[in-house]
Motif scaffolding. Structure first.
Motif, short mmCIF file in Angstrom:
data_model
loop_
_atom_site.label_atom_id
_atom_site.label_comp_id
_atom_site.label_asym_id
_atom_site.label_seq_id
_atom_site.Cartn_x
_atom_site.Cartn_y
_atom_site.Cartn_z
N LEU A 280 0.82 -1.23 0.00
CA LEU A 280 0.00 0.00 0.00
C LEU A 280 0.84 1.27 0.00
O LEU A 280 0.69 2.13 -0.87
CB LEU A 280 -0.95 0.00 1.21
CG LEU A 280 -1.77 1.28 1.32
CD1 LEU A 280 -2.85 1.35 0.25
CD2 LEU A 280 -2.39 1.42 2.70
N PHE A 281 1.74 1.41 0.98
CA PHE A 281 2.49 2.66 1.07
C PHE A 281 3.45 2.85 -0.10
O PHE A 281 3.55 3.96 -0.64
CB PHE A 281 3.16 2.80 2.43
CG PHE A 281 2.17 3.15 3.52
CD1 PHE A 281 1.38 4.28 3.40
CD2 PHE A 281 1.99 2.34 4.61
CE1 PHE A 281 0.43 4.60 4.37
CE2 PHE A 281 1.05 2.65 5.59
CZ PHE A 281 0.27 3.78 5.47
N PRO A 282 4.16 1.79 -0.57
CA PRO A 282 4.96 2.00 -1.78
C PRO A 282 4.09 2.48 -2.95
O PRO A 282 4.51 3.35 -3.72
CB PRO A 282 5.53 0.60 -2.06
CG PRO A 282 5.62 -0.03 -0.69
CD PRO A 282 4.42 0.49 0.05
N ARG A 283 2.86 1.96 -3.07
CA ARG A 283 1.97 2.39 -4.16
C ARG A 283 1.58 3.87 -3.98
O ARG A 283 1.62 4.66 -4.93
CB ARG A 283 0.72 1.49 -4.16
CG ARG A 283 -0.24 1.73 -5.30
CD ARG A 283 -1.24 0.58 -5.42
NE ARG A 283 -2.06 0.36 -4.25
CZ ARG A 283 -3.12 1.07 -3.92
NH1 ARG A 283 -3.51 2.06 -4.69
NH2 ARG A 283 -3.82 0.79 -2.83
N LEU A 284 1.23 4.25 -2.76
CA LEU A 284 0.84 5.65 -2.51
C LEU A 284 2.04 6.58 -2.72
O LEU A 284 1.91 7.66 -3.28
CB LEU A 284 0.31 5.81 -1.08
CG LEU A 284 -0.99 5.07 -0.77
CD1 LEU A 284 -1.39 5.28 0.69
CD2 LEU A 284 -2.12 5.53 -1.68
N GLN A 285 3.22 6.14 -2.27
CA GLN A 285 4.42 6.95 -2.47
C GLN A 285 4.68 7.13 -3.96
O GLN A 285 4.98 8.23 -4.42
CB GLN A 285 5.62 6.28 -1.80
CG GLN A 285 5.55 6.38 -0.28
CD GLN A 285 6.44 5.42 0.47
OE1 GLN A 285 6.35 5.34 1.69
NE2 GLN A 285 7.27 4.67 -0.20
N GLY A 286 4.49 6.04 -4.72
CA GLY A 286 4.69 6.11 -6.18
C GLY A 286 3.70 7.06 -6.82
O GLY A 286 4.06 7.83 -7.73
N SER A 287 2.46 7.07 -6.32
CA SER A 287 1.44 7.94 -6.94
C SER A 287 1.79 9.41 -6.73
O SER A 287 1.41 10.27 -7.52
CB SER A 287 0.05 7.63 -6.37
OG SER A 287 -0.08 8.16 -5.06
N LEU A 288 2.52 9.71 -5.65
CA LEU A 288 2.86 11.11 -5.37
C LEU A 288 4.08 11.59 -6.18
O LEU A 288 4.28 12.80 -6.32
CB LEU A 288 3.15 11.30 -3.88
CG LEU A 288 1.92 11.23 -2.95
CD1 LEU A 288 2.36 11.17 -1.49
CD2 LEU A 288 1.01 12.43 -3.16
N GLY A 289 4.87 10.65 -6.69
CA GLY A 289 6.06 11.02 -7.45
C GLY A 289 5.71 11.86 -8.67
O GLY A 289 4.71 11.59 -9.35
N ALA A 290 6.49 12.91 -8.92
CA ALA A 290 6.31 13.82 -10.06
C ALA A 290 4.98 14.59 -10.01
O ALA A 290 4.51 15.12 -11.01
CB ALA A 290 6.42 13.06 -11.39
#
Ligand code: SF4
Ligand code: SF4
Length: 512
Positions: A280-290
């Protein structure tokens, strides 16, 4: 299926990650495995914890290692007389179960075993086992790669002083009185069951677990495990923006590093929360990138559409609000010309008021006694004659020239009285100066009062900084915090402009 179990092994802390991996590897092949370990003195960090925030690394130093477990939740101070229970099962019928009911279900055989040994214990959500309100053990849980991993940490005896030095707790707790009070909060098993022998307890836990799962139990020798590297220091630069939120499941932090002004290069969620979905958190972190930091709230809302996140005591709305707080902090920093607005936080009881709305409405300024010099005769008293020798005097001047009520908070009881008084006389909002640790640990005082606030963080030596261990132990530590009077002035100047602006909005009436 059979529940295979092995008796206690004493491991080096650095072996614990490999021990967990050995369990989960077998469970992923369809086996049910239960084991018991004891670790040499160490700090055991939760899967998502930032050791810098949770542990007093200045004390830990080279004394003992910090290792990270696979399960989430808070960090722990462990000594060898602590029993760790590790249960790994194929996720199967537990794959879709709600995290809190799963936690209660896996804790129940442990409760039954301890009760069988003679102690009256109960489960206290989200993850504690308690006896008459005192903590006996903590339980942790995760689901990963088709496996459910349940862990329980059961101190048989406990060195409370070491615990207080290891975890980031206020130094006042290391005074004689503080230690006494802290000891009252814990009930290590040997205090409840004099003469307890851990062998029979382990056998009971194995039998009760087998019974609860409907499995035969079979004992086998403990596995051989290798070494992992202890948790090293995080050598990234400090984040450009940080935000935090206290939830029923623990404190959750969002740190972001920025590129090109306001574009997020990297985002990181940390905290003492128990998330059963490691992706979950890796996915949310990825969504915030850029993404532009101003879009953090909407980006997280979109990423969290669908079923509720698999976290104990944290709702999707909490994570989305954390995105809002992060964007708001960045905005405040930009308006005040700061490189990073890490010192300013807002408290809106219903999460509805913006920082501008709260700031424009402040009626009072609350200052902490710890920012007054240790030699000042006003240090432990409300008031200040503005002698010109410290930043608190400047703060008094800034507040008085604006006709704002200004109060030095001298202790926690005084804070509660002041907040009740502010609420009673209909104060719309206040500006509070205190350390972030205090705000997080004592947030219920602010929630209870329900008065919106803007907080300015203090730096330097605080009650949570261990620099003078011996003095702290003797209860003589006198923290002198640093208050940024220039930043306070900029906040109050901004407040003046906002308050003078035509047609400004009041904070929601529920706050008054
Ligand atoms: S300004 Fe006030 S608080 Fe600061 S040293 Fe002087 S009297 Fe004490
Ligand atoms: S605000 Fe000051 S007195 Fe209060 S907990 Fe923080 S450092 Fe200690």
């Amino acid at each position: 299926m059979t529940l295979v179990w092995h008796d206690a092994r004493c491991l080096r802390p650095e072996q614990f990650p490999a021990y967990e991996e050995a369990h989960t590897a077998r469970a992923s092949r369809g086996e049910a495995v239960l084991g018991f370990v004891r670790l040499a003195r160490c700090a055991l960090a939760g899967a998502l914890e930032d050791p810098q925030r949770a542990l007093r690394l200045s004390y830990i130093g080279d004394r003992f290692p910090v290792v990270r477990r696979l399960t989430g939740g808070g960090s722990l101070s462990l000594d060898p007389d602590t029993l760790i229970v590790v249960l790994a099962l194929p996720a199967g019928r537990y794959a879709a179960a709600a995290p809190d009911s799963l936690m209660a279900a896996f804790a129940s055989p442990l409760l039954a075993a301890i009760r069988g040994c003679g102690a009256d214990v109960a489960f206290a959500p989200p993850n504690d086992l308690v006896a008459a309100g005192r903590k006996v053990a903590s339980a942790f849980l995760t689901r990963r790669a088709g496996v459910v991993l349940f862990e329980a940490v059961v101190p048989l005896s406990l060195d409370v002083e070491e615990l207080l030095k290891t975890l980031r707790l206020p130094l006042e707790k290391l005074s004689e009185q503080g230690l006494l009070a802290a000891r009252q909060r814990f009930a290590p098993l040997r205090t409840l069951i004099p003469g307890l022998r851990s062998g029979p307890l382990r056998a009971r836990i194995a039998a009760e677990t087998g019974r609860a799962l409907g499995l035969e139990v079979r004992r086998e020798p403990p596995p051989a495990v290798g070494l992992a590297r202890p948790v090293g220091p995080d050598d990234r630069p400090p984040p450009d923006v940080q935000a935090f939120l206290k939830t029923p499941g623990g404190i959750l932090y969002l740190d972001v590093w920025l590129d090109r002004g306001s574009v997020i290069r990297e985002a990181r969620f940390t905290g003492g929360v128990a998330c059963l979905d490691p992706g979950l958190f890796p996915r949310l972190q990825g969504s915030l990138g850029a993404t532009d930091v101003a879009q953090a709230e909407s980006t997280l809302a979109k990423a969290l559409e669908g079923p509720p996140p698999d976290i104990i005591g944290v709702a999707a709305a909490d994570i989305v609000y954390l995105g809002h707080l992060c964007a708001a902090r960045f905005d405040v920093g930009r308006r005040l010309g700061l490189a990073a607005a890490t010192q300013i936080s807002t408290f809106s009881p219903d999460r509805g008021a913006s920082v501008e709305a709260i700031l424009a409405s402040i009626d009072a300024v609350l200052l902490p006694y710890c920012a007054k010099p240790t030699w000042c005769k006003w240090r432990h008293r409300d008031g200040c004659p503005e002698c010109g020798q410290c930043a608190v005097g400047e703060a008094y001047g800034l507040a008085r020239e604006r006709d704002l009520t200004v109060i030095t908070i001298t202790n926690y009881e005084h804070l509660r009285t002041v907040l009740a008084d502010l609420k009673g006389r209909g104060a719309r909002a206040f500006l509070g100066v205190c350390c972030t640790d205090f705000f997080l640990k004592r947030d219920y005082a602010f929630i209870e009062a329900g008065v919106p606030a803007v907080f300015l963080d203090i730096g330097g030596d605080t009650c949570y900084t261990l620099r003078q261990e011996e003095a702290a132990y003797a209860g003589r530590f006198e923290a002198q915090a640093y208050m940024d009077a220039r930043l306070l002035q900029r906040l109050l100047d901004w407040r003046d402009r906002l308050a003078a602006a035509p047609g400004r909005r009041e904070p929601p009436s529920s706050c008054a």
